[in-house]
Structure formats: C-alpha cells, structure tokens
Design a protein around this motif. Structure first.
Motif, PDB file in Angstrom:
ATOM      1  N   ASP A 119      33.891 108.731  -6.719  1.00 18.54           N
ATOM      2  CA  ASP A 119      33.796 109.440  -8.002  1.00 18.54           C
ATOM      3  C   ASP A 119      33.141 110.814  -7.873  1.00 18.54           C
ATOM      4  O   ASP A 119      33.172 111.605  -8.816  1.00 18.54           O
ATOM      5  CB  ASP A 119      32.947 108.641  -9.008  1.00 18.54           C
ATOM      6  N   ALA A 120      32.519 111.091  -6.754  1.00 22.39           N
ATOM      7  CA  ALA A 120      31.636 112.257  -6.635  1.00 22.39           C
ATOM      8  C   ALA A 120      32.303 113.581  -6.996  1.00 22.39           C
ATOM      9  O   ALA A 120      31.740 114.386  -7.744  1.00 22.39           O
ATOM     10  CB  ALA A 120      31.040 112.324  -5.231  1.00 22.39           C
ATOM     11  N   SER A 137      23.182 108.569  -6.645  1.00 26.02           N
ATOM     12  CA  SER A 137      23.607 107.184  -6.895  1.00 26.02           C
ATOM     13  C   SER A 137      22.894 106.187  -5.994  1.00 26.02           C
ATOM     14  O   SER A 137      22.841 105.000  -6.313  1.00 26.02           O
ATOM     15  CB  SER A 137      25.123 107.053  -6.735  1.00 26.02           C
ATOM     16  N   THR A 138      22.323 106.650  -4.878  1.00 25.22           N
ATOM     17  CA  THR A 138      21.575 105.737  -4.012  1.00 25.22           C
ATOM     18  C   THR A 138      20.141 105.547  -4.503  1.00 25.22           C
ATOM     19  O   THR A 138      19.461 104.619  -4.077  1.00 25.22           O
ATOM     20  CB  THR A 138      21.535 106.247  -2.548  1.00 25.22           C
ATOM     21  N   GLN A 139      19.688 106.425  -5.416  1.00 24.91           N
ATOM     22  CA  GLN A 139      18.306 106.381  -5.893  1.00 24.91           C
ATOM     23  C   GLN A 139      18.191 105.904  -7.340  1.00 24.91           C
ATOM     24  O   GLN A 139      17.083 105.707  -7.832  1.00 24.91           O
ATOM     25  CB  GLN A 139      17.696 107.785  -5.803  1.00 24.91           C
ATOM     26  N   THR A 140      19.327 105.777  -8.007  1.00 26.08           N
ATOM     27  CA  THR A 140      19.333 105.440  -9.434  1.00 26.08           C
ATOM     28  C   THR A 140      20.417 104.407  -9.709  1.00 26.08           C
ATOM     29  O   THR A 140      21.230 104.092  -8.834  1.00 26.08           O
ATOM     30  CB  THR A 140      19.643 106.689 -10.287  1.00 26.08           C
ATOM     31  N   PHE A 153      25.489 114.101  -6.216  1.00 29.18           N
ATOM     32  CA  PHE A 153      25.716 112.907  -7.031  1.00 29.18           C
ATOM     33  C   PHE A 153      25.812 111.649  -6.181  1.00 29.18           C
ATOM     34  O   PHE A 153      25.341 110.582  -6.589  1.00 29.18           O
ATOM     35  CB  PHE A 153      26.943 113.085  -7.933  1.00 29.18           C
ATOM     36  N   THR A 154      26.379 111.762  -4.998  1.00 24.84           N
ATOM     37  CA  THR A 154      26.415 110.604  -4.099  1.00 24.84           C
ATOM     38  C   THR A 154      24.995 110.188  -3.733  1.00 24.84           C
ATOM     39  O   THR A 154      24.654 108.998  -3.774  1.00 24.84           O
ATOM     40  CB  THR A 154      27.239 110.939  -2.834  1.00 24.84           C
ATOM     41  N   GLU A 155      24.157 111.156  -3.391  1.00 23.97           N
ATOM     42  CA  GLU A 155      22.759 110.852  -3.068  1.00 23.97           C
ATOM     43  C   GLU A 155      22.037 110.287  -4.289  1.00 23.97           C
ATOM     44  O   GLU A 155      21.286 109.317  -4.181  1.00 23.97           O
ATOM     45  CB  GLU A 155      22.055 112.111  -2.559  1.00 23.97           C
TER      46      GLU A 155
END
Length: 159
Positions: free
Chosen positions: A11-12, A52-55, A48-50
């Motif tokens: 999706d990024a 998504s790993t934190q949220t 946004f990819t990063e």
C-alpha cells in the motif's frame, strides 16, 4: 463498498499519493506551498512502511482504492499514552464521514482501549474536525507549535 483494514507493505506508494494529494488540495489553504512540499518530501512510501512497523496503521478503501489513512502508536515509548498519526482523506471523499470513520477505527483499536491519554498533532486545516471528535488543546495551549501544528488530547473513558 467502504471499509478499513490494516496497512500492507504493498500500500505504501498509494498511501504516499493519497497524502500528497490531500496536502496539496486541502491543506494548501492553511499552509504555504513550500511547507506543503517539504512535508510531502518526508512522507515517502518508505516512511509509511516504517511507520506501519511502529504503529497500528489503517487504510480506508472504497472497493480496492485507498481513500484514507490513519495510525495509532505509542507516545514516545509509553505503554499508557498513545498518539494518532497520518490521518488523511482524499479530497473527493471529504465531508462524507470518512474522517469520522477513521477516528472510530483508531478509537476501537487495542492501543486506544488501553490508553490513559491520546495525543494528536493537528494541522490548522483539521483542528475543527478533531475538536468535534472530542479532542481538546493539550495543557490549554491553543497556539501552533514549531511544526505549525496544534497539540490536542483526549482522555479515554475506562470501562
């Protein structure tokens, strides 16, 4: 059919385009062209990819088209305080309840349900919307910070 789901790495690119279009079309009435373009330069697909790993990062879709985004994550590593991030709705879909749906999705998330406090960095453009959703100025400070954002907060009711 409009529904929310968790962000996928694929999706990024589309998310970055949704954000850029929203900033250039909607937020441009409240911010300078340079500010908007500097912001867009930081909100890349990799960002946004990063994120998504934190949220817990959600997308709102109209069938398969991404029309909105929103995320909830820890406030500076806290286990009891969380922040809402990256809430955007494509301009063509604004005013149709999509933003409210994003907030409801985030407020149904497990992070929100365990939070003692939620903070949101709000743009000038979105301030009134977030206030309608029950968010108030953090520490009663109703001025913009160094990032040209308002800091709002909400204290979820524990059940």
């Amino acid at each position: 059919m409009i529904k929310s789901r968790l962000f996928r790495e694929t999706d990024a690119d589309e998310v970055a385009k949704v954000v850029a279009e929203t900033l250039r079309t909607t937020n441009i009435s409240d911010y300078s062209h340079d500010y908007i373009e500097r912001t867009i330069q930081t909100l890349t697909p990799a960002f946004f990819t990063e994120k998504s790993t934190q949220t817990h990062f959600y997308v709102i879709c109209d069938n398969s088209k991404i029309i909105g985004t929103g995320a909830i994550g820890s406030y500076w590593g806290s286990q009891t305080e969380f922040s809402l991030f990256d809430i955007f709705v494509l301009p063509a879909y604004q005013g149709q309840g999509i933003g409210k749906s994003i907030i409801q999705t985030l407020e149904s998330d497990s992070f929100f349900k365990h939070a003692s406090r939620i903070e949101i960095p709000a743009s000038k453009t979105a301030l009134g919307f977030y206030q309608k959703m029950g968010y108030t100025f953090k520490n009663n400070i109703d001025s913009l910070d160094d990032e040209q954002l308002y800091r709002l907060e909400k204290f979820p009711q524990k059940k």
